[in-house]
Design an enzyme around this catalytic site. Structure first.
Site, PDB file in Angstrom:
ATOM      1  N   ARG A 158       0.683  -1.196  -0.166  1.00 41.06           N
ATOM      2  CA  ARG A 158       0.219  -0.111  -0.087  1.00 41.06           C
ATOM      3  C   ARG A 158       1.065   1.129  -0.006  1.00 41.06           C
ATOM      4  O   ARG A 158       0.397   2.227  -0.429  1.00 41.06           O
ATOM      5  CB  ARG A 158      -0.960  -0.241   1.289  1.00 41.06           C
ATOM      6  CG  ARG A 158      -2.152  -0.928   1.361  1.00 41.06           C
ATOM      7  CD  ARG A 158      -3.247  -0.770   2.044  1.00 41.06           C
ATOM      8  NE  ARG A 158      -3.032  -0.740   3.577  1.00 41.06           N
ATOM      9  CZ  ARG A 158      -2.966  -1.652   4.181  1.00 41.06           C
ATOM     10  NH1 ARG A 158      -3.367  -2.871   3.840  1.00 41.06           N
ATOM     11  NH2 ARG A 158      -2.708  -1.602   5.572  1.00 41.06           N
ATOM     12  N   ASN A 195      -9.783  -2.725   7.117  1.00 41.72           N
ATOM     13  CA  ASN A 195     -10.201  -3.936   7.329  1.00 41.72           C
ATOM     14  C   ASN A 195      -9.454  -4.817   8.137  1.00 41.72           C
ATOM     15  O   ASN A 195      -9.658  -5.658   9.051  1.00 41.72           O
ATOM     16  CB  ASN A 195     -10.684  -4.849   6.214  1.00 41.72           C
ATOM     17  CG  ASN A 195     -11.829  -4.317   5.299  1.00 41.72           C
ATOM     18  OD1 ASN A 195     -12.738  -4.763   5.912  1.00 41.72           O
ATOM     19  ND2 ASN A 195     -11.441  -3.975   4.164  1.00 41.72           N
ATOM     20  N   GLU A 196      -8.223  -4.381   8.177  1.00 41.84           N
ATOM     21  CA  GLU A 196      -7.054  -5.206   9.330  1.00 41.84           C
ATOM     22  C   GLU A 196      -7.719  -5.037  10.499  1.00 41.84           C
ATOM     23  O   GLU A 196      -7.662  -5.837  11.271  1.00 41.84           O
ATOM     24  CB  GLU A 196      -5.798  -4.830   9.064  1.00 41.84           C
ATOM     25  CG  GLU A 196      -5.043  -5.444   7.662  1.00 41.84           C
ATOM     26  CD  GLU A 196      -3.374  -4.974   7.586  1.00 41.84           C
ATOM     27  OE1 GLU A 196      -3.001  -5.631   8.160  1.00 41.84           O
ATOM     28  OE2 GLU A 196      -3.121  -4.077   6.622  1.00 41.84           O
ATOM     29  N   GLY A 197      -8.058  -3.967  10.854  1.00 38.18           N
ATOM     30  CA  GLY A 197      -8.232  -3.674  12.256  1.00 38.18           C
ATOM     31  C   GLY A 197      -9.543  -4.158  12.619  1.00 38.18           C
ATOM     32  O   GLY A 197      -9.656  -4.885  13.838  1.00 38.18           O
ATOM     33  N   ALA A 200      -8.910  -8.099  12.803  1.00 35.19           N
ATOM     34  CA  ALA A 200      -8.229  -8.469  13.886  1.00 35.19           C
ATOM     35  C   ALA A 200      -9.293  -8.480  15.027  1.00 35.19           C
ATOM     36  O   ALA A 200      -9.218  -9.223  16.166  1.00 35.19           O
ATOM     37  CB  ALA A 200      -7.076  -7.499  14.166  1.00 35.19           C
TER      38      ALA A 200
END
Length: 453
Positions: A158, A195-197, A200
């Site tokens: 990114r 979306n990672e946050g 998770a």
């Protein structure tokens, strides 16, 4: 916007990453996956049956006369900023009416990450080719053509210019097509940071049993990668939601007949390695071949090369200047202040799970055990940062960046997010012997897309 619309916008293209230990049924994880897109309870049950059947029909069973079980496999690549990891999963499905069980995971990693090959994508593709040998050895030859192979990239790509990131992904896709495994149109892509946050948070709260709680007592998550950092939690105060300036800090979605409204944000450029660059004044700098980047967070006599994102920098302390915690903190503060938003209620927050570089640096500093993890308060990071920075002659030889890293973590938590010094952090790499990873959820999402879309 309706809650369901927001949920779909966040989760349509990215898998629900809940990682489960071998032998644990995945039906609850799939309930989360389907409920995240706003399905009703009846729709969830119907979709689960469809998904079960689709997975089973996609991957035919091996012959197991004793219990008529069938075995299938999946290969998932996690292309991070500091390394590329391969997960080879083995699943067992005992009955067509039941959901599959994770039987085994083969894991391997390689450094540096794909982004280090921005100017030589063929070499980046070669690292993936090397890792595919793990898959060839793990998956039986007869199952290769039926085993999907997928790669999801994170902050490392990114941060790259779009054309260079695309060249790397195209190269990986070519390598995939050379392999004997099943390759679909969406086998290679970059994962959205927000979306990672979210994923998770879902993973940690699922593994700790909080998603099954009717009281909605959940834990927050803090993820510190190399290129980006994420914070996600369930607000208790409406003021947290109402006082948040940008709308993209709040994600709403339905789960288990409840609507969750999460505070979540991903800060690209505020991962630990990117923060080093910013502190050194090297972030976005030109003429790096001849410049020496200095910091009072490094030992005075330290001078060496340091590489990140495929670029090598000359770095050093300030030989004739001052060093120590106070000066280092002021230097780091410029990297954090005004960039990191402070949620309203963090001063009275509950427990947060912190992982990735939070965990690694706590281990390096001797604050927790590397195999067990442990609980820390924010002030523990501060105390050890002071000790390391004020005694760099003792710590600097073996760990020249430890002062800078611990000070950054302290500053990020206190002046960035606004945590109190007595806020409890649970430092962990695993929950119930399961690594905190999105890879398994990504695998099931991919199975679902193969059949339905």
């Amino acid at each position: 916007m309706h809650a369901r619309d927001v949920a779909v916008s966040y989760c349509r293209d990215v898998p629900l990453c809940v990682k489960m230990r071998p032998g644990v049924p995945v039906n609850a994880m799939l309930l989360v996956l389907l409920a995240m897109v706003g399905l009703s309870h009846a729709q969830v049950k119907t979709s689960l049956l469809e998904l079960t059947n689709s997975i089973g029909s996609l991957l035919p069973a091996l012959s197991r006369p004793a219990n008529s079980s069938r075995i299938f496999y999946a290969v998932m690549f996690d292309a991070g900023s500091t390394g590329t990891r391969i997960h080879v999963y083995t699943f067992i499905q005992k009955d067509s009416a039941e959901l599959p069980v994770l039987d085994n995971e083969m894991f391997h990693s390689i450094k540096p990450g794909l982004s280090a090959y921005a100017d030589s994508p063929e070499m980046g593709g070669h690292t993936v080719r090397l890792l595919l040998k793990v898959a060839r050895k793990t998956v039986p030859r007869l199952e290769w053509k039926r085993t999907p192979v997928v790669l999801r990239a994170t902050a490392g790509l990114r941060l790259l210019p779009g054309d260079k990131a695309k060249a790397l992904l195209d190269q990986v896709l070519d390598v995939f097509h050379e392999s004997p495994f099943l390759v679909s149109d969406d086998s290679v892509s970059i994962m959205n940071g927000t979306n990672e946050g979210i994923l998770a948070w879902v993973a940690i709260n699922f593994l700790t049993g909080h998603l099954n709680s009717q009281t909605k007592k959940t834990v927050g998550i803090l993820d510190l990668g190399g290129g980006s950092t994420q914070i996600t939690f369930l607000p208790k105060s409406k003021k947290t939601v109402e006082s948040t300036p940008p709308d993209d800090y709040i994600a709403r979605f339905d789960m288990f007949n409840s609507t969750f409204e999460l505070y979540t944000h991903s800060y690209l450029g505020n991962g630990l390695m990117a923060a080093r660059l910013a502190s050194l004044g090297a972030l976005g700098a030109e003429d790096v071949d001849w410049r020496v980047f200095r910091s009072c967070c490094l030992p005075k006599k330290f001078k060496d090369e340091w590489s990140f994102g495929g670029i090598t920098y000359q770095v050093s302390g300030i030989p004739d200047g001052y060093a120590g915690y106070k000066l280092c903190y002021q230097e780091i503060l410029k990297v954090v202040k005004g960039i990191i938003h402070q949620p309203y209620e963090l001063k009275d927050s509950g427990v947060f799970y912190a992982f990735s570089y939070y965990f690694d640096r706590a281990v390096d500093a001797g604050l927790i055990d590397g195999s067990q993890g442990g609980k820390l308060e924010v002030k523990d990071f501060k105390k050890r940062a002071k000790e390391v920075c004020n005694k760099m002659t003792k710590y600097g030889t073996a760990s020249p960046f430890l002062c800078m890293d611990l000070t950054y973590i302290t500053c990020l938590l206190k002046d960035g997010f606004g945590f109190k010094e007595n806020t409890v952090l649970q430092l962990t790499k695993k929950v119930n012997n399961v690594e905190t990873s999105w890879a398994l959820g990504a695998t099931f999402h991919h199975f679902h897309n193969l059949k339905i879309h």
